[in-house]
Design a protein around this motif. Sequence first.
Motif, PDB file in Angstrom:
ATOM      1  N   LEU A 127       0.942  -1.232   0.025  1.00  0.00           N
ATOM      2  CA  LEU A 127      -0.054  -0.076   0.173  1.00  0.00           C
ATOM      3  C   LEU A 127       0.776   1.136   0.078  1.00  0.00           C
ATOM      4  O   LEU A 127       0.523   2.325  -0.764  1.00  0.00           O
ATOM      5  CB  LEU A 127      -0.887  -0.158   1.116  1.00  0.00           C
ATOM      6  CG  LEU A 127      -2.096   0.930   1.171  1.00  0.00           C
ATOM      7  CD1 LEU A 127      -2.930   0.591   0.131  1.00  0.00           C
ATOM      8  CD2 LEU A 127      -3.077   0.826   2.417  1.00  0.00           C
ATOM      9  N   ILE A 131       0.835   3.793  -3.248  1.00  0.00           N
ATOM     10  CA  ILE A 131       0.353   5.283  -2.794  1.00  0.00           C
ATOM     11  C   ILE A 131       1.686   6.352  -3.482  1.00  0.00           C
ATOM     12  O   ILE A 131       1.240   7.326  -4.248  1.00  0.00           O
ATOM     13  CB  ILE A 131       0.217   5.396  -1.511  1.00  0.00           C
ATOM     14  CG1 ILE A 131      -0.979   5.009  -0.899  1.00  0.00           C
ATOM     15  CG2 ILE A 131       0.239   7.177  -1.075  1.00  0.00           C
ATOM     16  CD1 ILE A 131      -1.262   4.939   0.558  1.00  0.00           C
ATOM     17  N   PHE A 135       1.040   8.759  -6.349  1.00  0.00           N
ATOM     18  CA  PHE A 135       1.292   9.948  -6.381  1.00  0.00           C
ATOM     19  C   PHE A 135       1.934  10.714  -7.356  1.00  0.00           C
ATOM     20  O   PHE A 135       1.804  11.923  -7.803  1.00  0.00           O
ATOM     21  CB  PHE A 135       1.468  10.348  -4.912  1.00  0.00           C
ATOM     22  CG  PHE A 135       1.776  11.763  -4.551  1.00  0.00           C
ATOM     23  CD1 PHE A 135       0.760  12.530  -4.101  1.00  0.00           C
ATOM     24  CD2 PHE A 135       3.243  12.292  -4.679  1.00  0.00           C
ATOM     25  CE1 PHE A 135       0.944  13.897  -3.933  1.00  0.00           C
ATOM     26  CE2 PHE A 135       3.132  13.527  -4.126  1.00  0.00           C
ATOM     27  CZ  PHE A 135       2.198  14.554  -3.979  1.00  0.00           C
ATOM     28  N   GLY A 139      -2.022  10.200  -9.981  1.00  0.00           N
ATOM     29  CA  GLY A 139      -3.285   9.474  -9.548  1.00  0.00           C
ATOM     30  C   GLY A 139      -3.923   9.161 -10.722  1.00  0.00           C
ATOM     31  O   GLY A 139      -3.365   8.789 -12.091  1.00  0.00           O
ATOM     32  N   HIS A 213      -6.403  -3.131  -3.276  1.00  0.00           N
ATOM     33  CA  HIS A 213      -5.577  -1.953  -3.197  1.00  0.00           C
ATOM     34  C   HIS A 213      -5.992  -0.803  -3.967  1.00  0.00           C
ATOM     35  O   HIS A 213      -5.762   0.280  -3.575  1.00  0.00           O
ATOM     36  CB  HIS A 213      -4.142  -2.404  -3.474  1.00  0.00           C
ATOM     37  CG  HIS A 213      -3.425  -3.549  -2.645  1.00  0.00           C
ATOM     38  ND1 HIS A 213      -2.677  -4.495  -2.898  1.00  0.00           N
ATOM     39  CD2 HIS A 213      -3.488  -3.360  -1.222  1.00  0.00           C
ATOM     40  CE1 HIS A 213      -2.349  -4.994  -1.761  1.00  0.00           C
ATOM     41  NE2 HIS A 213      -2.679  -4.194  -0.789  1.00  0.00           N
ATOM     42  N   VAL A 217      -6.546   2.756  -2.189  1.00  0.00           N
ATOM     43  CA  VAL A 217      -5.685   3.871  -2.598  1.00  0.00           C
ATOM     44  C   VAL A 217      -6.818   4.930  -2.932  1.00  0.00           C
ATOM     45  O   VAL A 217      -6.678   6.137  -2.692  1.00  0.00           O
ATOM     46  CB  VAL A 217      -4.868   3.593  -3.624  1.00  0.00           C
ATOM     47  CG1 VAL A 217      -4.416   4.714  -4.315  1.00  0.00           C
ATOM     48  CG2 VAL A 217      -3.835   2.910  -3.094  1.00  0.00           C
ATOM     49  N   THR A 218      -7.965   4.508  -3.671  1.00  0.00           N
ATOM     50  CA  THR A 218      -8.949   5.386  -3.997  1.00  0.00           C
ATOM     51  C   THR A 218      -9.669   6.113  -2.838  1.00  0.00           C
ATOM     52  O   THR A 218      -9.817   7.180  -2.591  1.00  0.00           O
ATOM     53  CB  THR A 218      -9.805   4.915  -5.113  1.00  0.00           C
ATOM     54  OG1 THR A 218      -9.199   4.224  -6.240  1.00  0.00           O
ATOM     55  CG2 THR A 218     -10.895   5.762  -5.630  1.00  0.00           C
ATOM     56  N   LEU A 220      -8.402   6.749   0.067  1.00  0.00           N
ATOM     57  CA  LEU A 220      -7.753   7.520   0.715  1.00  0.00           C
ATOM     58  C   LEU A 220      -7.162   8.820  -0.384  1.00  0.00           C
ATOM     59  O   LEU A 220      -6.595   9.655   0.350  1.00  0.00           O
ATOM     60  CB  LEU A 220      -6.227   6.823   0.992  1.00  0.00           C
ATOM     61  CG  LEU A 220      -6.273   5.661   2.022  1.00  0.00           C
ATOM     62  CD1 LEU A 220      -4.929   4.983   2.159  1.00  0.00           C
ATOM     63  CD2 LEU A 220      -6.582   6.246   3.460  1.00  0.00           C
ATOM     64  N   PHE A 222      -5.827   8.946  -3.147  1.00  0.00           N
ATOM     65  CA  PHE A 222      -4.670   8.894  -3.991  1.00  0.00           C
ATOM     66  C   PHE A 222      -4.908   8.133  -5.388  1.00  0.00           C
ATOM     67  O   PHE A 222      -4.160   7.852  -6.250  1.00  0.00           O
ATOM     68  CB  PHE A 222      -3.512   8.487  -3.453  1.00  0.00           C
ATOM     69  CG  PHE A 222      -2.999   8.895  -2.205  1.00  0.00           C
ATOM     70  CD1 PHE A 222      -2.412  10.103  -2.380  1.00  0.00           C
ATOM     71  CD2 PHE A 222      -3.388   8.701  -0.865  1.00  0.00           C
ATOM     72  CE1 PHE A 222      -1.622  10.751  -1.133  1.00  0.00           C
ATOM     73  CE2 PHE A 222      -3.067   9.410   0.252  1.00  0.00           C
ATOM     74  CZ  PHE A 222      -2.159  10.629  -0.049  1.00  0.00           C
ATOM     75  N   GLY A 223      -6.037   7.801  -5.628  1.00  0.00           N
ATOM     76  CA  GLY A 223      -6.480   6.957  -6.712  1.00  0.00           C
ATOM     77  C   GLY A 223      -7.177   7.555  -7.927  1.00  0.00           C
ATOM     78  O   GLY A 223      -6.889   8.502  -8.340  1.00  0.00           O
TER      79      GLY A 223
END
Length: 278
Positions: A127, A131, A135, A139, A213, A217-218, A220, A222-223
């Motif tokens: 993870l 990320i 980043f 993204g 994953h 990530v999305t 959070l 960042f996706g």
Amino acid sequence: MKNHSITIGLGNTVHRKRVLMKLTVTALLFLIIAFSGFLIGDEQIEANMSEKNLSPSVEHLFGTDWLGRDMFYRTFLGLHLSLQVGLLAATISTLIALIFSLLSSINKFFDAIVTGLIDLFLSIPHLVALILIAFVLGGGVKGVVVGIALTHWPSLTRVLRAELMQIKSAEYVQISKKLGKSRMWIIRRHFLPQLMPQLFVGFILLFPHAILHESAVTFLGFGLSPEQPAIGIILSESMKYLTTGMWWLVLFPGLSLISMVVMFDVLGNNLRKLLNPN
């Protein structure tokens, strides 16, 4: 002794039928998810303020959100999007694993490099690396796909490398070398046919990791972009409404995501049993 052999044969036949039944049911469910995204139009997920914040009912199976959007259709669109991202990322990751495992079979120098890369990537949490990569790439679908592909190949590479070590020592491979066959000929005729079952099963088993994953990530931020109906975005947006009692906004998308991940796991494990009954 004869009756015992018949019993074993019948047991194997029943077990194979069960495995095939599970594979068929799971494959049908995936086809439904895959084609649902093409059947759902924009009008089915558009905002309708007159029907906002409705709890689950016959008309709206998963309820509606704060903008009156039908959560059933949004959830299936999110699953469809996750399936696409997982398919692309798992394909790239599998190709990377195949290339690295074949490189490791050349000589000890390349094997040491591949082994070092495997240990390096496995020492970093998926993870965190995902990320960082997403980043750096800004993204979006590209960042998530590349991030997943570059972080999920080591485990499959390790399995394929171990299989290649056994194949290299096989007598028929040694005979081919003595007959002057080229390395590419040996790879095409000996290595790839033996690796295909492990490669295919590994590809299927990469899906649940890729989907989870991508959603994490999305979730959070960042996706994928907020305009896309991804499961991670749906869950992230819905969290703030939990305190108002709108539990269905999180429950049904979350359960749907977990169900799809479990289905992939069932599919991969049953394919492994089918290809390698022992």
